[in-house]
Design a protein around this motif. Structure first.
Motif, short mmCIF file in Angstrom:
data_model
loop_
_atom_site.label_atom_id
_atom_site.label_comp_id
_atom_site.label_asym_id
_atom_site.label_seq_id
_atom_site.Cartn_x
_atom_site.Cartn_y
_atom_site.Cartn_z
N ALA A 95 0.85 -1.19 0.00
CA ALA A 95 0.00 0.00 0.00
C ALA A 95 0.88 1.23 0.00
CB ALA A 95 -0.91 -0.01 1.22
N GLU A 96 1.37 1.62 -1.20
CA GLU A 96 2.25 2.77 -1.35
C GLU A 96 3.35 2.77 -0.30
OE1 GLU A 96 0.60 6.65 -1.84
OE2 GLU A 96 -0.83 5.97 -3.33
N GLY A 97 3.97 1.64 -0.07
CA GLY A 97 5.10 1.57 0.84
C GLY A 97 4.87 0.78 2.10
N ILE A 98 3.62 0.66 2.56
CA ILE A 98 3.38 -0.18 3.75
C ILE A 98 3.28 -1.62 3.28
CG2 ILE A 98 1.71 -0.90 5.48
CD1 ILE A 98 1.22 1.79 6.29
N ARG A 99 4.17 -2.43 3.82
CA ARG A 99 4.10 -3.86 3.52
C ARG A 99 3.11 -4.50 4.48
NH1 ARG A 99 10.32 -5.44 3.84
NH2 ARG A 99 9.81 -4.74 5.92
N VAL A 100 2.10 -5.12 3.95
CA VAL A 100 1.15 -5.87 4.77
C VAL A 100 1.58 -7.33 4.65
CG1 VAL A 100 -1.25 -6.46 5.19
CG2 VAL A 100 -0.66 -4.19 4.30
N PRO A 101 2.19 -7.86 5.70
CA PRO A 101 2.73 -9.22 5.60
C PRO A 101 1.63 -10.28 5.62
CG PRO A 101 2.89 -8.44 7.85
CD PRO A 101 2.37 -7.28 7.03
N VAL A 102 2.00 -11.48 5.23
CA VAL A 102 1.08 -12.61 5.35
C VAL A 102 0.69 -12.76 6.82
CG1 VAL A 102 0.85 -15.12 5.11
CG2 VAL A 102 1.97 -13.77 3.31
N SER A 103 1.66 -12.53 7.71
CA SER A 103 1.36 -12.52 9.15
C SER A 103 2.43 -11.71 9.87
CB SER A 103 1.31 -13.94 9.73
OG SER A 103 2.60 -14.51 9.76
N PHE A 104 2.09 -11.31 11.09
CA PHE A 104 3.12 -10.75 11.97
C PHE A 104 2.81 -11.11 13.41
CE2 PHE A 104 0.71 -6.53 11.96
CZ PHE A 104 0.51 -6.42 13.33
N SER A 105 3.85 -11.01 14.22
CA SER A 105 3.72 -11.16 15.66
C SER A 105 4.59 -10.09 16.30
CB SER A 105 4.16 -12.56 16.12
OG SER A 105 5.52 -12.78 15.80
N ALA A 106 4.16 -9.60 17.46
CA ALA A 106 4.92 -8.55 18.13
C ALA A 106 4.46 -8.44 19.58
CB ALA A 106 4.71 -7.21 17.43
N PHE A 126 4.78 -1.01 18.83
CA PHE A 126 5.18 -2.41 18.72
C PHE A 126 6.66 -2.59 18.98
CE2 PHE A 126 1.50 -1.85 15.90
CZ PHE A 126 0.64 -2.79 16.45
N GLN A 127 7.00 -3.69 19.64
CA GLN A 127 8.39 -4.09 19.86
C GLN A 127 8.55 -5.53 19.37
OE1 GLN A 127 6.59 -3.51 23.09
NE2 GLN A 127 6.72 -1.33 22.70
N GLN A 128 9.75 -5.86 18.97
CA GLN A 128 10.08 -7.21 18.51
C GLN A 128 9.12 -7.67 17.41
OE1 GLN A 128 10.16 -9.64 22.05
NE2 GLN A 128 11.81 -8.45 22.97
N MET A 129 8.87 -6.77 16.46
CA MET A 129 7.98 -7.06 15.33
C MET A 129 8.62 -8.11 14.44
SD MET A 129 5.21 -6.50 13.54
CE MET A 129 4.44 -4.96 14.04
#
Length: 167
Positions: free
Chosen positions: A9-20, A139-142
């Motif tokens: 999205a114009e630079g924001i990567r939307v990952p398949v998943s994330f944890s943080a 968020f930390q440890q993304m």
């Protein structure tokens, strides 16, 4: 390090998943400040799980159609339709570059601001909710992943003795 994304999205990567891990600061209109902390899991399918640890133990889970809140202090479980939930995946997909590392998205008449870290991962989210509270989540440890979080980890288990509330 394999980081595949499902949406750009114009630079924001939307990952398949994330944890943080996260810290959340809510400032009420009367300037009362409430701090929360815990961990979060997100799948790009819309599944989301917030596990609050301080100051209270609570889980908030969404399966993209409804969400569940398990409040261990109150020993109750609440179920709501998604129309009342924070749909983070949809908001991220709407985000557009504002300036420097900041991105903005309007979703359900609320303006969300995202700050990205040097690697382009979500670092912070800020918004004013429908009750006029200012919410800031850091968020930390993304960790972004190319695989979805396991479905079993995305659930909110609760004891059968808890009270059930249908929202």
């Amino acid at each position: 390090m394999a980081v595949l994304t499902s949406v750009m999205a114009e630079g924001i990567r939307v990952p398949v998943s994330f944890s943080a891990h996260f810290t959340q600061k809510i400032t009420t209109p009367k300037k009362k400040v409430i701090h929360y902390s815990g961990s979060v899991l997100l799948n790009s399918s819309g599944a989301l799980k917030w596990s609050y640890r301080k100051p209270t133990k609570k889980e908030v889970c969404s399966d993209a159609t409804r969400f569940t809140i398990v409040d261990h202090d109150l020993e109750q479980v609440s179920f709501y339709e998604l129309s009342q939930a924070l749909d983070l995946t949809s908001i991220l997909k709407k985000a557009r570059h504002h300036k420097a590392n900041l991105y903005v998205a309007t979703y359900r008449d609320i303006l969300y601001t995202f700050a990205l870290d040097k690697r382009g991962r979500i670092d912070q989210i800020a918004y004013r909710d429908s009750l006029d509270n200012v919410v800031n989540i850091h968020f930390q440890q993304m960790h972004y992943s190319s695989k979805p979080n396991p479905q079993a980890k995305m659930r909110c288990p609760y004891p059968t003795s808890y009270d059930i509330i249908q929202g």
